[in-house]
Write a protein that holds these residues in place. Structure first.
Motif, PDB file in Angstrom:
ATOM      1  N   SER A 143       0.912  -1.108   0.112  1.00 42.51           N
ATOM      2  CA  SER A 143       0.007   0.092   0.053  1.00 42.51           C
ATOM      3  C   SER A 143       0.982   1.188   0.227  1.00 42.51           C
ATOM      4  O   SER A 143       1.334   1.623   1.011  1.00 42.51           O
ATOM      5  N   ASN A 153      -0.008   3.886   2.591  1.00 44.36           N
ATOM      6  CA  ASN A 153       0.467   3.615   3.910  1.00 44.36           C
ATOM      7  C   ASN A 153       1.833   3.809   4.207  1.00 44.36           C
ATOM      8  O   ASN A 153       2.407   4.470   5.126  1.00 44.36           O
ATOM      9  N   ASP A 188       5.624  -4.308   3.485  1.00 38.27           N
ATOM     10  CA  ASP A 188       3.943  -4.015   3.670  1.00 38.27           C
ATOM     11  C   ASP A 188       3.429  -5.432   4.407  1.00 38.27           C
ATOM     12  O   ASP A 188       3.872  -6.562   3.850  1.00 38.27           O
ATOM     13  N   ASP A 227      -2.396  -4.274   6.832  1.00 38.17           N
ATOM     14  CA  ASP A 227      -2.545  -2.922   7.412  1.00 38.17           C
ATOM     15  C   ASP A 227      -1.395  -2.128   8.156  1.00 38.17           C
ATOM     16  O   ASP A 227      -1.380  -1.315   8.970  1.00 38.17           O
ATOM     17  N   VAL A 267      -1.678   1.298   9.933  1.00 36.95           N
ATOM     18  CA  VAL A 267      -2.062   2.446   9.348  1.00 36.95           C
ATOM     19  C   VAL A 267      -3.364   2.076   8.621  1.00 36.95           C
ATOM     20  O   VAL A 267      -3.337   1.012   7.719  1.00 36.95           O
ATOM     21  N   ARG A 268      -4.474   2.797   8.956  1.00 35.00           N
ATOM     22  CA  ARG A 268      -5.659   2.617   8.028  1.00 35.00           C
ATOM     23  C   ARG A 268      -6.330   3.733   7.781  1.00 35.00           C
ATOM     24  O   ARG A 268      -6.366   4.686   8.322  1.00 35.00           O
ATOM     25  N   ALA A 322      -2.230   6.701  10.816  1.00 35.87           N
ATOM     26  CA  ALA A 322      -1.348   5.945  11.809  1.00 35.87           C
ATOM     27  C   ALA A 322      -2.038   5.782  13.182  1.00 35.87           C
ATOM     28  O   ALA A 322      -2.349   6.592  13.748  1.00 35.87           O
TER      29      ALA A 322
END
Length: 131
Positions: free
Chosen positions: A2, A5, A74, A77, A106-107, A111
């Motif tokens: 991601s 992120n 990664d 999430d 991280v969503r 953070a």
């Protein structure tokens, strides 16, 4: 991976290196928490003001403090950042390095918790990324 992120995490380190706490904390949750496994600040620390005080206290001992992101992985999430901190104690020409691992959750570009590990291998293992 991601990319969003990863960019959130990288932006936090960049802002910290520039001494810009407002920019560093902007992409964090209001109840952002950091867990340190060992050291003088071992334990869970919650809230932007608390974390800012810890970071400022740590940096007071140094004339220079730079965080280099060496590798990023990664894991859903989570973003695992392997970092090298270059530090120069106040009043000294000597510089030393510390290598650590951080696991960020991280969503939606925010953070949440950060878990700090005293070495990169422990962070990779905790994230299920070790060999």
């Amino acid at each position: 991976m991601s990319e969003k992120n990863v960019e959130v995490v990288r932006s936090i380190y960049e802002a910290l290196n520039q001494g810009d706490w407002d920019a560093a904390s902007r992409p964090t949750d209001a109840d952002f928490e950091i867990t340190f496994q060992r050291g003088p600040n071992a334990g869970i620390h919650r809230g932007r003001d608390t974390i800012r005080a810890i970071i400022e206290d740590q940096r007071e001992a140094f004339d220079a403090s730079i965080i280099e992101v060496k590798e990023v992985f990664d894991s859903g999430d989570q973003v695992v950042a392997l970092i090298k901190s270059r530090l120069r104690p106040k009043g000294s020409d000597a510089e030393f390095e510390i290598r650590n691992g951080h696991i960020w959750t991280v969503r939606d570009g925010v953070a949440l918790p950060l878990r700090g590990f005293p070495n990169p291998e422990e962070a990779l293992e905790a994230a299920g990324l070790s060999e």
